[in-house]
Design a protein around this motif. Structure first.
Motif, short mmCIF file in Angstrom:
data_model
loop_
_atom_site.label_atom_id
_atom_site.label_comp_id
_atom_site.label_asym_id
_atom_site.label_seq_id
_atom_site.Cartn_x
_atom_site.Cartn_y
_atom_site.Cartn_z
N VAL A 85 17.20 -2.24 25.11
CA VAL A 85 17.64 -0.77 25.62
C VAL A 85 16.09 -0.02 24.10
O VAL A 85 15.47 0.55 24.87
CB VAL A 85 19.21 -0.45 24.62
CG1 VAL A 85 18.70 1.08 25.45
CG2 VAL A 85 19.91 -0.57 26.03
N ALA A 86 16.70 -0.65 22.99
CA ALA A 86 15.96 0.03 21.95
C ALA A 86 14.18 -0.63 22.75
O ALA A 86 13.30 0.45 22.44
CB ALA A 86 15.45 -0.55 21.53
N MET A 87 13.66 -1.20 22.97
CA MET A 87 12.57 -1.56 23.27
C MET A 87 11.98 -1.14 24.76
O MET A 87 10.91 0.12 24.82
CB MET A 87 12.28 -3.11 24.12
CG MET A 87 11.17 -3.33 23.95
SD MET A 87 10.96 -4.90 25.57
CE MET A 87 10.84 -4.00 26.72
N ILE A 88 12.97 -0.73 25.76
CA ILE A 88 12.52 0.11 26.41
C ILE A 88 12.67 1.50 26.51
O ILE A 88 11.16 2.41 26.43
CB ILE A 88 13.61 0.07 27.45
CG1 ILE A 88 13.84 -1.72 28.62
CG2 ILE A 88 13.58 1.58 28.70
CD1 ILE A 88 14.91 -1.66 29.33
N THR A 91 6.38 5.19 27.18
CA THR A 91 5.98 6.11 26.89
C THR A 91 4.58 5.17 26.95
O THR A 91 3.24 5.80 28.21
CB THR A 91 5.28 7.53 26.01
OG1 THR A 91 4.99 6.86 24.90
CG2 THR A 91 6.88 8.61 25.90
N GLN A 92 4.29 3.76 26.79
CA GLN A 92 2.99 3.17 27.34
C GLN A 92 2.93 3.00 28.61
O GLN A 92 1.86 2.74 29.13
CB GLN A 92 2.70 2.50 26.05
CG GLN A 92 2.15 2.74 24.42
CD GLN A 92 2.96 1.74 23.94
OE1 GLN A 92 3.52 0.84 23.47
NE2 GLN A 92 2.30 2.25 22.30
N LEU A 93 3.87 2.48 28.67
CA LEU A 93 4.28 1.82 30.15
C LEU A 93 3.72 2.48 31.32
O LEU A 93 3.08 2.00 32.37
CB LEU A 93 5.41 1.26 30.70
CG LEU A 93 5.56 -0.37 29.56
CD1 LEU A 93 6.46 -0.59 29.60
CD2 LEU A 93 4.56 -1.40 29.50
N MET A 94 4.52 3.53 30.98
CA MET A 94 3.99 4.89 32.18
C MET A 94 2.08 4.93 32.40
O MET A 94 2.40 5.69 33.63
CB MET A 94 4.39 6.08 32.26
CG MET A 94 6.21 5.57 32.12
SD MET A 94 6.59 4.86 33.61
CE MET A 94 8.33 4.71 33.36
N GLN A 95 1.12 4.54 31.88
CA GLN A 95 0.02 4.67 31.45
C GLN A 95 -0.23 4.29 33.40
O GLN A 95 -1.25 4.85 33.47
CB GLN A 95 -0.50 4.24 30.86
CG GLN A 95 -0.23 5.80 29.75
CD GLN A 95 -0.92 5.68 29.15
OE1 GLN A 95 -1.45 4.82 27.88
NE2 GLN A 95 -0.17 6.52 27.48
N SER A 96 0.39 3.58 33.67
CA SER A 96 -0.72 2.29 34.68
C SER A 96 0.03 2.01 36.20
O SER A 96 2.10 1.79 36.11
CB SER A 96 -1.38 1.37 34.32
OG SER A 96 -0.20 0.34 34.00
N HIS A 126 12.67 -4.36 34.36
CA HIS A 126 13.08 -4.22 33.05
C HIS A 126 14.37 -3.17 33.30
O HIS A 126 15.19 -3.65 32.24
CB HIS A 126 11.96 -4.28 31.91
CG HIS A 126 13.21 -4.70 30.42
ND1 HIS A 126 12.19 -4.65 29.82
CD2 HIS A 126 13.59 -6.29 30.63
CE1 HIS A 126 12.98 -5.23 28.43
NE2 HIS A 126 14.12 -6.30 29.40
N SER A 127 14.11 -1.92 33.23
CA SER A 127 14.97 -0.74 33.12
C SER A 127 16.81 -1.28 33.94
O SER A 127 17.19 -1.02 33.66
CB SER A 127 14.76 0.21 33.25
OG SER A 127 13.79 0.68 32.02
N ASP A 128 16.16 -1.59 35.25
CA ASP A 128 16.27 -2.38 36.04
C ASP A 128 17.96 -3.40 35.55
O ASP A 128 19.34 -3.64 36.00
CB ASP A 128 16.49 -2.30 37.46
CG ASP A 128 15.29 -1.52 38.27
OD1 ASP A 128 15.90 -0.19 38.00
OD2 ASP A 128 15.38 -1.05 39.33
N ARG A 129 17.40 -4.52 34.64
CA ARG A 129 18.09 -5.33 35.26
C ARG A 129 19.17 -5.24 33.84
O ARG A 129 19.97 -5.58 33.62
CB ARG A 129 17.29 -6.91 33.84
CG ARG A 129 16.13 -6.89 35.66
CD ARG A 129 15.08 -8.55 34.89
NE ARG A 129 14.38 -9.07 35.49
CZ ARG A 129 12.83 -10.03 35.32
NH1 ARG A 129 13.30 -10.20 34.63
NH2 ARG A 129 12.93 -10.22 37.04
#
Length: 60
Positions: A26-29, A34-39, A49-52
């Motif tokens: 949860v903390a990693m997500i 913000t970094q992952l949402m750029q592509s 990962h959030s769904d899992r």
């Protein structure tokens, strides 16, 4: 017969799997969103990962 261990391959197509408490995921997500949402690929990885993690939270 002796047990033979070998190093996992760390090249393209291989990943090292580990286990961690749900709170770590949860903390990693939260920190990486913000970094992952750029592509497009990052958004997909974040969504998967959030769904899992959400599914694990719901499972009793």
């Amino acid at each position: 017969m002796a047990l033979q261990l070998r190093e996992p391959q760390r090249s393209q197509g291989y990943s090292v799997r580990t286990t961690a408490p749900l709170s770590v995921h949860v903390a990693m997500i939260e920190r990486s969103s913000t970094q992952l949402m750029q592509s497009p690929a990052g958004r997909k990885a974040h969504r998967i990962h959030s769904d899992r993690v959400t599914a694990m939270r719901i499972t009793p």
